[in-house]
Design a protein around this motif. Sequence first.
Motif, PDB file in Angstrom:
ATOM      1  N   SER A 151      -1.745   6.202   4.120  1.00  0.00           N
ATOM      2  CA  SER A 151      -1.598   5.129   3.140  1.00  0.00           C
ATOM      3  C   SER A 151      -2.920   4.967   2.409  1.00  0.00           C
ATOM      4  N   MET A 164       0.837  -1.186   0.000  1.00  0.00           N
ATOM      5  CA  MET A 164       0.000   0.000   0.000  1.00  0.00           C
ATOM      6  C   MET A 164       0.880   1.247   0.000  1.00  0.00           C
ATOM      7  N   GLU A 197       2.310   5.074   0.429  1.00  0.00           N
ATOM      8  CA  GLU A 197       2.207   6.137   1.429  1.00  0.00           C
ATOM      9  C   GLU A 197       2.277   7.499   0.755  1.00  0.00           C
TER      10      GLU A 197
END
Length: 304
Positions: A50, A1, A3
């Motif tokens: 995120s 994921m 950021e």
Amino acid sequence: MAEYHGQIQLALAGFYDVLTAEGTLFRTRARGNFRKKDLKPLVGDWVTFSAQTSKEGYILAIDQRKNSIVRPPVANVDQVIVVTAVKMPDWSSNLLDRQLVALEEKNIEPVIYFTKTDLLTREETASFADIVAGYREIGYQVVWPDEAFDETSLKTVKKLLGDKITVLMGQTGAGKSTLLNHLSPELNLATGEVSQALSRGKHTTRQVSLIALYGGLVADTPGFSAFEVFDMPARELGQYFRELNDYASNCRFRGCVHLNEPNCAVKEAVSQGEIMASRYKNYKLFYDLIAGRRPVYNKHDKKH
């Protein structure tokens, strides 16, 4: 994921819309551990988050804030336009000075915008000229419209907005919403569209958002109206009156609080007319309020 880093532009019903430096808007929520730490993200906060998509993100960390205010809850405020009526509601130097002290304590630059100036008689306008000059002498930016929300005063405010987060503040009826609507007639429409985008009725819950105006960001919710308490100790109050602070170094006693001490440069400046009598009177009232000697203050003090 992935950021990302960005600034919260809107907070509503547990959702936070975050705008990245690249101009992408992400819908996020705060992680549960923020509640455990008694931390709440605020509009104006810079955050790390995120996200897998633009609709599903989670705030991971909040950058250190420069400052924050409670009503409306906004962080990293650069300036507050203190919307101050000269009539209807009646002019109160006490209320204006309370607001200025609270902003000085948070290191937020005030701009004083007087409203309802067209309701004054010629004599009243002349007496207000001294008040306006007094606040300008202290170092405050003062906007005095010749007519209600005239083009000149609006132009001045528009120039002040660039590259800043601005909040409007003032008592009910002073004209905060009217000033906002004059600055941007589209503001209500833009706010409504944002609410619809969040799939929430705009009347079901109170939202706070930043609207891009004239190169800056303005909190769309008109700001707080008054302060019931001061956070600072009484002995520190003088630091937040700019003109008292300027003279304090010439007082005979270090730590002089400018009340009963002999050879006080501040009291001398007041007697010489170099410090506004209304400001010194309000300083003494606030000092007593903080020290607990007077539990109430006169909200409707109209003396200049």
